[in-house]
Design a protein around this motif. Sequence first.
Motif, PDB file in Angstrom:
ATOM      1  N   GLN A   1       7.224  -6.795 -40.319  1.00 20.26           N
ATOM      2  CA  GLN A   1       8.658  -6.693 -40.538  1.00 20.26           C
ATOM      3  C   GLN A   1       8.953  -5.677 -41.643  1.00 20.26           C
ATOM      4  OE1 GLN A   1      10.889  -8.291 -38.588  1.00 20.26           O
ATOM      5  NE2 GLN A   1       9.193  -9.242 -37.456  1.00 20.26           N
ATOM      6  N   GLU A   2      10.002  -4.872 -41.448  1.00 24.21           N
ATOM      7  CA  GLU A   2      10.426  -3.892 -42.446  1.00 24.21           C
ATOM      8  C   GLU A   2      11.909  -4.094 -42.749  1.00 24.21           C
ATOM      9  OE1 GLU A   2       9.565  -0.002 -41.026  1.00 24.21           O
ATOM     10  OE2 GLU A   2       7.394  -0.320 -40.911  1.00 24.21           O
ATOM     11  N   ARG A   3      12.239  -4.096 -44.043  1.00 26.20           N
ATOM     12  CA  ARG A   3      13.631  -4.245 -44.473  1.00 26.20           C
ATOM     13  C   ARG A   3      13.927  -3.208 -45.543  1.00 26.20           C
ATOM     14  NH1 ARG A   3      11.373  -9.343 -43.903  1.00 26.20           N
ATOM     15  NH2 ARG A   3      12.510 -10.812 -42.565  1.00 26.20           N
TER      16      ARG A   3
ATOM     17  N   THR B   1      12.798   3.923 -41.374  1.00 30.17           N
ATOM     18  CA  THR B   1      11.831   2.853 -41.132  1.00 30.17           C
ATOM     19  C   THR B   1      11.103   3.158 -39.829  1.00 30.17           C
ATOM     20  OG1 THR B   1      13.419   1.465 -39.936  1.00 30.17           O
ATOM     21  CG2 THR B   1      13.268   1.152 -42.316  1.00 30.17           C
TER      22      THR B   1
ATOM     23  N   GLY C   1       9.596  -5.780 -36.306  1.00 31.93           N
ATOM     24  CA  GLY C   1      11.035  -5.609 -36.415  1.00 31.93           C
ATOM     25  C   GLY C   1      11.364  -4.775 -37.634  1.00 31.93           C
ATOM     26  N   SER C   2      12.532  -4.168 -37.617  1.00 34.74           N
ATOM     27  CA  SER C   2      12.952  -3.389 -38.775  1.00 34.74           C
ATOM     28  C   SER C   2      14.453  -3.524 -38.954  1.00 34.74           C
ATOM     29  CB  SER C   2      12.567  -1.914 -38.622  1.00 34.74           C
ATOM     30  OG  SER C   2      13.310  -1.302 -37.585  1.00 34.74           O
ATOM     31  N   TRP C   3      14.867  -3.409 -40.195  1.00 32.76           N
ATOM     32  CA  TRP C   3      16.279  -3.479 -40.528  1.00 32.76           C
ATOM     33  C   TRP C   3      16.551  -2.505 -41.655  1.00 32.76           C
ATOM     34  CZ3 TRP C   3      18.690  -4.453 -45.141  1.00 32.76           C
ATOM     35  CH2 TRP C   3      20.074  -4.678 -45.104  1.00 32.76           C
ATOM     36  N   ALA C   4      17.610  -1.722 -41.534  1.00 28.72           N
ATOM     37  CA  ALA C   4      18.011  -0.806 -42.589  1.00 28.72           C
ATOM     38  C   ALA C   4      19.529  -0.813 -42.671  1.00 28.72           C
ATOM     39  CB  ALA C   4      17.502   0.607 -42.322  1.00 28.72           C
ATOM     40  N   GLY C   5      20.055  -0.913 -43.867  1.00 31.19           N
ATOM     41  CA  GLY C   5      21.506  -0.957 -44.027  1.00 31.19           C
ATOM     42  C   GLY C   5      21.916  -0.640 -45.449  1.00 31.19           C
TER      43      GLY C   5
ATOM     44  N   ARG D   1       9.451  -4.350 -47.865  1.00 32.95           N
ATOM     45  CA  ARG D   1      10.837  -4.320 -48.324  1.00 32.95           C
ATOM     46  C   ARG D   1      11.030  -3.178 -49.306  1.00 32.95           C
ATOM     47  NH1 ARG D   1      13.280 -10.220 -48.295  1.00 32.95           N
ATOM     48  NH2 ARG D   1      11.965 -11.150 -46.702  1.00 32.95           N
TER      49      ARG D   1
END
Length: 362
Positions: free
Chosen positions: A280-282, A294, A310-314, A253
């Motif tokens: 997981q990546e955030r 990411t 999984g990855s999430w970037a925002g 994270r």
Amino acid sequence: MTDLEEFRRETESKYLALPLPKWKQEVGGKIVYREELKYSDYAIPLPSAFPKPDTAGFALVGKGDYVARPLLECQGDPWLSGELFRSSDDKLELLALAGWKHGLFLDIPPGSSAFVKVELTEAAPFRLIIRVGQKASPEIKVRYFQSGKSVGFGTSLLQLYGEEGSRPTLNVLGGYSRVEFSALEGRLGPNSSARITTFISSGDYGRHVGRLWLDAGSEVKAVVGEYVSKNSFGDSLFSVSHRSASTSDVDMRAAVLGKGVLRGVTKIERGAVGSKANLQERVLMVGSEAKAVTSPSLDIYEKDVQAKHGSWAGRIGSNELFYLRSRGLNEEQAVALVLRGLFEPLLSVFPAADVLGDTIDG
């Protein structure tokens, strides 16, 4: 002035004189992101000699059965000598392997359930090697470069070795160097398990590398956090290699106000049949100038495995801020509340004031 002090001063001056690395370049008609500034960019020779490592720069508080000794007093230890003097072509790693002025060997004997807190009391690069004996279940906390004073240049290497059946818990809190290179290595023996939580605050430039190797029946659960402040660059890489059937759960994270790269790698080697892996990546970008990349990766060399990533970037959206501000919060408080949610797994281990400083009212 010692060779080491001259080296550190020259390194910092050289860094400040370098042009800022380009975040985004066009090469052959394609956009290419430069993910790291290599140490070789400095072109500075290594110091001719290092002062003898000692424990003067460490403060240890603990209970239970454990032994702490300066690294170079342990040259007669056949197990340690192999780690202490192994060679590398990477200048950065060579510096950390040399031990600098501060090198410590923390030995947890078999069956021990010791609690040990290690804090760096001087702003100096260091190396810490931790050996956890069979069926030992210690809790180890490491804190460095967190004195509240800006450190010009910092390098650290922390190594964790868990023998068969060991159950270590390792919490690492560091950062705040203007230029920092840090590495965490871990090797878990058969049927061992580890819980690892790390948090790094990047200064102007930070490169942080984590590498774990798992033997048969071993298991690791890791939470890796990073805070990249405004006008700063942070690059975090965390990799896990399954050498035999084993289990990994990695949660990365980052809160990015400047520019950041988050790279997780899971490798399941040949013969590691039955391994299970979750990566997981955030990443949460704060502000219009924040940029982040990411890059989760699975390298699988066996068929009978379970692996996912999984990855999430925002960004924090205007609607979210409006909603929170309509409940009586100002903008700073609203952002802090969102970041609390992102770093919740870390805030259960580290004080909020240590994780995000003034950004979160601890």
